[in-house]
Motif scaffolding. Structure first.
Motif, mmCIF file in Angstrom:
data_model
loop_
_atom_site.group_PDB
_atom_site.id
_atom_site.type_symbol
_atom_site.label_atom_id
_atom_site.label_comp_id
_atom_site.label_asym_id
_atom_site.label_seq_id
_atom_site.Cartn_x
_atom_site.Cartn_y
_atom_site.Cartn_z
ATOM 1 N N SER A 271 0.837 -1.208 0.000
ATOM 2 C CA SER A 271 0.000 0.000 0.000
ATOM 3 C C SER A 271 0.870 1.255 0.000
ATOM 4 N N ARG A 274 2.300 1.688 -3.523
ATOM 5 C CA ARG A 274 1.294 2.222 -4.446
ATOM 6 C C ARG A 274 1.062 3.708 -4.194
ATOM 7 N N TYR A 275 1.089 4.107 -2.939
ATOM 8 C CA TYR A 275 0.903 5.516 -2.602
ATOM 9 C C TYR A 275 2.056 6.358 -3.153
#
Length: 307
Positions: A271, A274-275
């Motif tokens: 996550s 992806r950020y």
């Protein structure tokens, strides 16, 4: 870190619901370590009569270590002499005989939801009893109990006169799992040096090479994918009944606890990556230059336009 609950949440919530509003059901589900459950009403005309069955991979080994005595102690007459076909243990539950709504009912339902935990407690309770006998005798070593509770993964329990040794063999299928697992397990080893938790069990971790207690066994997996975690339990960790129960509850969930947090860490890392990619894309989009607009004119000074 999150501690996993020892009881099965589906059993707990389903029984709590049916205790208030009885109705026919047939629910099949799976817990950690491939343990299968079935909660059903054999006769739909009698919705207050429920049957809870469990199938566990290492049942034959548990029988040798006294699981039947433990389940009789915990569930009494509710334990069937002959389990349901395809399962290892079956409990008959009569909703008309359960305690009234309140703490007593909650405790009774939770005890049923602890069926798997109570079954897996057999080798640990036997190991604690053996240690006390060996301590009284002054020396000796108990049987090396093996629990093949998963494919290629085993729990070993062995008592001696001054301790009970518990060894987990666990598989790391991916390289990233091995890296995360090594970080977590090294923290278990290092954390015990803190003054506040020096009374915690000693933890040892090795990869590929098995501990001395099981090195003589045949057929051990000799690869980089396997790791061995050793817990050394001293008499203070099971001297009292409530302390012993807490120790058993926490230690038998260790493998699931470890792999659960490895997966959570990987999900968090993904996550965050992806950020960061999303943020980099925004920066690149802001860095794009706009196409220059050139005003082309004729010799007389008029602007040229395209048609």
């Amino acid at each position: 870190m999150i501690l996993l609950e020892p009881h099965n949440h589906i059993i707990q919530t389903t029984l709590a619901e049916k205790a208030s509003q009885p109705s026919a059901l047939d629910v099949q589900f799976v817990d950690f370590d491939g343990v299968r459950f079935r909660l059903t009403t054999p006769d739909r005309k009698v919705p207050t009569a429920l049957v809870l069955s469990m199938s566990i991979r290492c049942w034959d080994e548990l029988v040798r270590y006294g699981v039947n005595d433990i389940l009789k102690r915990e569930y009494g007459a509710a334990l069937r002499a002959e389990p349901e076909f395809g399962y290892n243990v079956t409990l008959d539950i009569n909703l008309e005989q359960i305690p009234p709504e309140g703490d007593e009912r909650d405790a009774y339902i939770k005890s049923l939801a602890l069926l798997k935990r109570n079954a897996l407690a057999a080798p640990f309770e036997l190991g604690f009893q053996t240690q006390k006998q060996l301590e009284a005798g002054g020396s000796g070593q108990g049987e090396l109990m093996a629990l093949h509770y998963r494919d290629e993964e085993v729990i070993y329990v062995q008592a001696s006169s001054d301790r009970v040794t518990v060894i987990f063999s666990t598989m790391f299928r991916e390289e990233t799992d091995r890296v995360f697992g090594k970080v977590f397990l090294q923290e278990f080893v290092d954390a015990r040096r803190l003054p506040t938790i020096q009374s915690a069990p000693q933890v040892l971790y090795t990869t590929r090479e098995p501990p001395l207690e099981i090195r003589h066994l045949q057929g051990l997996n000799d690869s980089e994918d396997v790791g061995y975690v050793t817990f050394v339990l001293f008499p203070r960790h099971f001297a009292k009944a409530d302390v012993a129960n807490s120790t058993i509850t926490h230690i038998q969930l260790f493998r699931d606890y470890l792999h659960y947090h490895i997966k959570c860490s990987k999900a968090y890392m993904h996550s965050r990556m992806r950020y960061r990619v999303s943020e980099f894309q925004k920066v690149l989009n802001r860095a794009k230059t706009e196409a220059a607009v050139v005003d082309r004119k004729t010799v007389s000074g008029r602007s040229m336009s395209t048609r």
